[in-house]
Design an enzyme around this catalytic site. Structure first.
Site, mmCIF file in Angstrom:
data_model
loop_
_atom_site.group_PDB
_atom_site.id
_atom_site.type_symbol
_atom_site.label_atom_id
_atom_site.label_comp_id
_atom_site.label_asym_id
_atom_site.label_seq_id
_atom_site.Cartn_x
_atom_site.Cartn_y
_atom_site.Cartn_z
ATOM 1 N N SER B 233 0.888 -1.118 0.081
ATOM 2 C CA SER B 233 -0.010 0.097 0.088
ATOM 3 C C SER B 233 0.985 1.284 -0.059
ATOM 4 O O SER B 233 0.502 2.245 -0.794
ATOM 5 C CB SER B 233 -0.882 -0.150 1.136
ATOM 6 O OG SER B 233 -0.138 0.189 2.464
ATOM 7 N N ARG B 237 0.255 3.529 -3.012
ATOM 8 C CA ARG B 237 -0.518 4.695 -2.868
ATOM 9 C C ARG B 237 0.257 6.025 -3.689
ATOM 10 O O ARG B 237 -0.237 6.836 -4.448
ATOM 11 C CB ARG B 237 -0.342 5.153 -1.349
ATOM 12 C CG ARG B 237 -1.152 6.437 -0.982
ATOM 13 C CD ARG B 237 -0.909 6.824 0.536
ATOM 14 N NE ARG B 237 -1.769 5.745 1.196
ATOM 15 C CZ ARG B 237 -1.109 4.919 1.975
ATOM 16 N NH1 ARG B 237 0.241 4.911 2.019
ATOM 17 N NH2 ARG B 237 -1.789 3.800 2.668
ATOM 18 N N ASN B 241 -0.940 7.794 -6.900
ATOM 19 C CA ASN B 241 -1.151 9.362 -7.134
ATOM 20 C C ASN B 241 -0.490 9.831 -8.052
ATOM 21 O O ASN B 241 -0.966 10.812 -8.711
ATOM 22 C CB ASN B 241 -0.973 9.928 -5.730
ATOM 23 C CG ASN B 241 -2.101 9.888 -4.567
ATOM 24 O OD1 ASN B 241 -2.906 10.728 -4.631
ATOM 25 N ND2 ASN B 241 -2.029 8.832 -3.826
#
Lengths: 156, 303
Positions: B233, B237, B241
């Site tokens: 994660s 992440r 993004n």
């Protein structure tokens, strides 16, 4: 977007950068900052202490001044007292001296009076004899009337 | 136009890949490899066929370059650091250091001298890598294409992705290192038994050892997923993004070739998205650092 050896390259680069940062970047910076913080704290501390010292010194100076004033007042008072005492003493001694002089003078006077009386007594017989001889127109034998004359003189 | 756009987007999303192609491989330009050798990929298909033994020269180059730049600047500031009144760049670096130091003090309760420098490195490096997103998408690739064709290459093969954090290799590289540290410190602080206990005795915990034995596999399954989810994660992440942000920049850039009015609109949109992205890149760098601190703190906590 394939997973490949770039991953390994990035891991190695990451490890090297972290090692470098931990070795050459972080310690000098954080030490400098901590030292500065300590310096500032010390400075503030010193300022506080100085302020306290100043206050103490001022209090001390004030109390010393007050003490000095009190002492001065005491000294002046003592001096005044002493002066009064001296004056009193001088007065007393002057009075005593006067008394003494008066007594001496009275003694002198008495002495003079006595001396005068003595002289008078001594001369009374002569005067009496002279008076009597004048009156009697004769000489009086002094030795014959000496006893009478001495009695007369003693009565004076 | 449609095919052109697809090509444009694909070109922007392909890394400059240097890897080994096997003998007998038919390349995109029709030539056949006489023997296996290391070469630059001409297409994304070639890059994929290179397998694991390939390097994304652009991602890795920008990543290491930016990291080296920031480390060099910090090193210079650290060397000249005075305990007197800080000026200029030292001031800036000290603000960063203090910020990171405070964050670490709040989030990390163990005693480990590596965590703070690690966090500083992560924050600044990730921020710098993300910052490349704000460079207009076409400038550096176009310059690279120019240089590439001057050097005798085919400009169609001049791939250049300048935002390293849009490459999952880069973000995974960071998060896997953090993961390795988590495991290392977990075992060092709690011992191998403590670490295994953490994996097998939670969340289901009962007094009776026989029933507990039944729960161990279940616990291990759940906790392993939780553990492995952390680095994944963390990496995805940041990657997600930045990749999405980059994608939108590329899509907006398509407007530039669609006439004056749309081009102007594209310019305004690029600007607006860049302004919004300033927030995103800083936030993502901060989140990456913060989660690293939290994960390492958890690794140091003994139950």
């Amino acid at each position: 977007m394939n997973i490949n050896a770039t991953l390994i390259g990035q891991i190695i680069a990451f490890a090297v950068f972290v090692w470098f940062c931990m070795k050459f970047v972080w310690p000098p910076l954080i030490n400098a900052m901590q030292e500065r913080a300590k310096k500032i704290a010390d400075g503030l501390d010193a300022a506080n202490r100085a302020e306290r010292d100043l206050k103490l010194a001022q209090e001390k100076a004030t109390s010393q001044m007050r003490e000095a004033k009190e002492q001065a007042a005491q000294i002046i008072e003592q001096a005044n007292k002493r002066a009064n005492q001296i004056i009193d003493e001088a007065k007393e001694s002057a009075r005593q001296e006067g008394e003494r002089l008066k007594v001496a003078a009275q003694a002198d006077i008495e002495q003079e009076v006595n001396r005068a009386k003595e002289n008078l007594r001594l001369q009374v017989s002569t005067l009496a004899v002279a008076g009597a001889s004048k009156i009697l127109e004769t000489s009086i034998d002094v030795e014959k009337h000496n006893a009478l004359l001495n009695k007369l003189a003693e009565e004076l | 136009m449609a095919g052109n756009s697809t090509e444009y987007i694909k070109h922007h999303l392909t890394n400059l890949t240097y890897g080994e192609l096997p003998a007998g491989y038919e390349r995109a330009d029709g030539t056949v490899m006489a023997e296996s050798s290391w070469t630059l990929a001409q297409t994304s298909q070639e890059a994929a066929d290179m397998g694991f033994m390939a390097l994304h020269l652009d991602s890795l180059g920008w990543s290491i370059g930016l990291g080296a730049l920031i480390m060099f600047l910090f090193w210079r500031a650290a060397k000249k650091a005075t305990t007197g009144i800080p000026t200029g760049f030292q001031n800036f670096v000290e603000i960063l250091v203090e910020f990171v130091d405070n964050t670490v003090k709040e989030g990390f309760h163990g005693r480990n001298p590596i965590v703070a420098p690690l966090s500083l490195t992560i924050f600044c490096w990730v921020f710098m890598m993300n910052l490349m997103d704000l460079v207009p998408v076409d400038i550096i690739p176009k310059l690279f294409e120019l240089g590439f064709s001057l050097a005798g290459g085919d400009p169609h093969h001049a791939y250049m992705k300048i935002v390293p954090s849009t490459d999952p290799n880069i973000t995974m590289g960071l998060s896997l290192t953090v993961f390795a540290m988590m495991i290392y410190y977990s075992i060092r602080v709690k011992g191998i038994g403590g670490f295994m206990g953490e994996l097998t005795l939670h969340p289901f915990n009962v007094k009776n050892p026989f029933i507990q034995a039944l729960f161990v596999p279940v616990n291990f399954f759940l906790e392993s997923i939780a553990l492995i989810a952390k680095p994944i994660s963390l990496a995805l992440r940041l990657f997600g993004n930045m990749y999405a942000g980059e994608m939108i920049f590329i899509l907006i850039a398509l407007l530039f070739s669609a006439g004056l009015a749309l081009g102007l609109l594209g310019g305004v949109l690029q600007w607006a998205w860049a302004v919004f992205h300033i927030l995103v890149i800083t936030l993502q760098a901060f989140i990456f650092m913060m989660l690293t601190i939290v994960y390492l703190s958890m690794a140091h906590e003994d139950h």
